[in-house]
Design a protein around this motif. Structure first.
Motif, short mmCIF file in Angstrom:
data_model
loop_
_atom_site.label_atom_id
_atom_site.label_comp_id
_atom_site.label_asym_id
_atom_site.label_seq_id
_atom_site.Cartn_x
_atom_site.Cartn_y
_atom_site.Cartn_z
N ALA A 59 1.02 -0.91 0.23
CA ALA A 59 0.12 0.00 0.07
C ALA A 59 1.32 1.33 -0.01
CB ALA A 59 -0.83 0.14 1.12
N ALA A 60 2.44 1.04 0.29
CA ALA A 60 2.87 2.29 0.50
C ALA A 60 3.40 2.75 -1.27
CB ALA A 60 4.59 2.18 1.39
N ARG A 61 2.51 1.53 -2.21
CA ARG A 61 3.68 2.03 -3.58
C ARG A 61 2.71 3.05 -4.07
NH1 ARG A 61 5.28 -3.92 -5.75
NH2 ARG A 61 4.93 -2.17 -7.59
N PRO A 62 3.31 4.30 -4.84
CA PRO A 62 2.23 4.22 -5.46
C PRO A 62 1.36 4.02 -6.51
CG PRO A 62 3.99 5.85 -5.51
CD PRO A 62 4.42 4.75 -4.79
N GLU A 63 1.79 3.44 -7.65
CA GLU A 63 1.09 2.56 -8.71
C GLU A 63 -0.01 1.77 -8.48
OE1 GLU A 63 4.36 2.47 -7.28
OE2 GLU A 63 5.52 0.68 -8.08
N VAL A 64 0.10 1.42 -7.02
CA VAL A 64 -0.88 0.08 -6.48
C VAL A 64 -2.04 0.65 -5.93
CG1 VAL A 64 -0.80 -1.53 -4.75
CG2 VAL A 64 0.82 -1.06 -5.67
N ARG A 65 -1.70 2.14 -5.58
CA ARG A 65 -2.38 2.88 -4.78
C ARG A 65 -3.82 3.34 -5.93
NH1 ARG A 65 -2.38 3.03 0.26
NH2 ARG A 65 -4.04 3.97 0.28
N GLU A 66 -3.10 3.69 -6.50
CA GLU A 66 -3.56 4.74 -8.27
C GLU A 66 -4.58 3.40 -8.80
OE1 GLU A 66 -3.25 7.05 -9.35
OE2 GLU A 66 -4.42 7.00 -11.09
N ALA A 67 -3.84 2.15 -9.29
CA ALA A 67 -5.14 0.53 -10.05
C ALA A 67 -5.97 0.62 -8.78
CB ALA A 67 -3.22 -0.22 -9.52
N LEU A 68 -5.91 0.88 -7.94
CA LEU A 68 -6.99 -0.18 -6.71
C LEU A 68 -8.62 1.17 -6.97
CD1 LEU A 68 -5.11 -2.33 -4.22
CD2 LEU A 68 -7.06 -2.80 -6.11
N LEU A 69 -7.89 2.20 -7.42
CA LEU A 69 -8.52 3.46 -7.02
C LEU A 69 -10.02 3.46 -7.50
CD1 LEU A 69 -8.52 6.65 -5.29
CD2 LEU A 69 -7.82 7.99 -7.57
N GLN A 70 -10.13 3.53 -8.97
CA GLN A 70 -10.98 3.45 -9.83
C GLN A 70 -12.52 3.10 -9.64
OE1 GLN A 70 -12.36 6.67 -11.35
NE2 GLN A 70 -14.46 4.83 -10.73
N ARG A 71 -11.95 1.43 -9.18
CA ARG A 71 -12.88 0.29 -8.16
C ARG A 71 -12.93 0.44 -6.66
NH1 ARG A 71 -12.18 -6.05 -8.22
NH2 ARG A 71 -9.71 -5.50 -9.83
N GLN A 72 -12.54 1.20 -6.07
CA GLN A 72 -13.01 1.48 -4.76
C GLN A 72 -13.90 2.21 -4.79
OE1 GLN A 72 -9.82 2.23 -1.81
NE2 GLN A 72 -8.69 2.05 -3.42
N ARG A 73 -14.23 3.54 -6.16
CA ARG A 73 -14.99 4.56 -6.39
C ARG A 73 -16.34 3.67 -6.99
NH1 ARG A 73 -11.10 9.07 -8.24
NH2 ARG A 73 -10.28 10.59 -5.77
#
Ligand code: CDP
Length: 215
Positions: free
Chosen positions: A97-111
């Protein structure tokens, strides 16, 4: 716009229980965003990948997961609810979760979880990053000892082995990593209600938050 209530806070602050109670009371859906990071960690472990491996971004983007009404979580149609809750998976999730690209990859799925009639979203950055326009934001905190004690009881109840001293240390390390990472560090949104639950029962926390939501 679909009403969203965000509940952020550190590990063991009681967010999950409170989020489930509020969602049930309101008839809203529920997003356990930590489960998405844990699922990414589990899928990466199964693929034999280290937390820094570049392939993890694709894993996060294409996670085949499903949540059912009883709170079970499925990865590739396999019920992984139990593996997901282990401390090892939690620790790897926090590194990933500390990796920005992983957070970005999960962003839309969460929204995409924001569906009528509403959503209660539980995590670390729900109010700051994922749903910055949410009308009700909560930040739930508690001392590291209280949180370790709650986690200890939860693990024992679920039939896991646990050491209280090791848990306090793990919680401190995880807090440190979650609060000090460069992307989406754990902190309350400026417009969040901050509640310290160290000396409050879960019913007292629920009552406090219920009043806040009704206002
Ligand atoms: O159950 P617990 O609060 O210990 O953890 P969790 O909510 O399942 O999240 C596991 C890990 O994923 C956390 O330690 C965070 O590092 C990360 N996480 C995150 O970075 N952002 C979120 N919105 C949710 C979890």
């Amino acid at each position: 716009m679909v009403p969203v209530i965000t509940i952020d806070g550190p590990s063991g602050s009681g967010k999950g229980t409170i989020a489930r109670r509020l969602a049930a009371r309101l008839g809203y859906g529920m997003l356990d965003s930590g489960a998405l990071y844990r699922l990414t960690a589990l899928a990466s472990q199964q693929a034999g990948l280290a937390p820094q491996a570049p392939e993890i971004i694709d894993i996060a983007r294409h996670l085949a997961c499903r949540f059912d009404e009883e709170g079970n979580v499925f990865l590739n149609e396999e019920n992984v609810s139990r593996e997901l809750r282990t401390e090892t998976t939690g620790a790897i999730a926090s590194q990933i979760a500390a990796r920005p690209e992983v957070r970005e990859a999960l962003l839309q799925r969460q929204r995409d979880f924001a569906q009528a009639p509403g959503l209660v979203a539980d995590g670390r950055d729900m109010g700051t990053v994922v749903f910055p326009d949410a009308p009700a934001k909560i930040f739930l905190d508690a001392s590291a000892e209280v949180r370790a004690d709650r986690r200890y009881k939860q693990l024992i109840e679920n039939g896991f082995d646990a050491s209280f001293t090791a848990l306090v240390e793990e919680i401190r390390q995880r807090d440190e990593r979650d609060r000090n990472r460069s992307v989406a560090p754990l902190r309350p949104a400026e417009d969040a209600l901050v509640v310290d639950s160290s000396d409050l029962s879960i019913d007292e926390v629920e009552a406090t938050l219920w009043r806040y939501i009704q206002d």
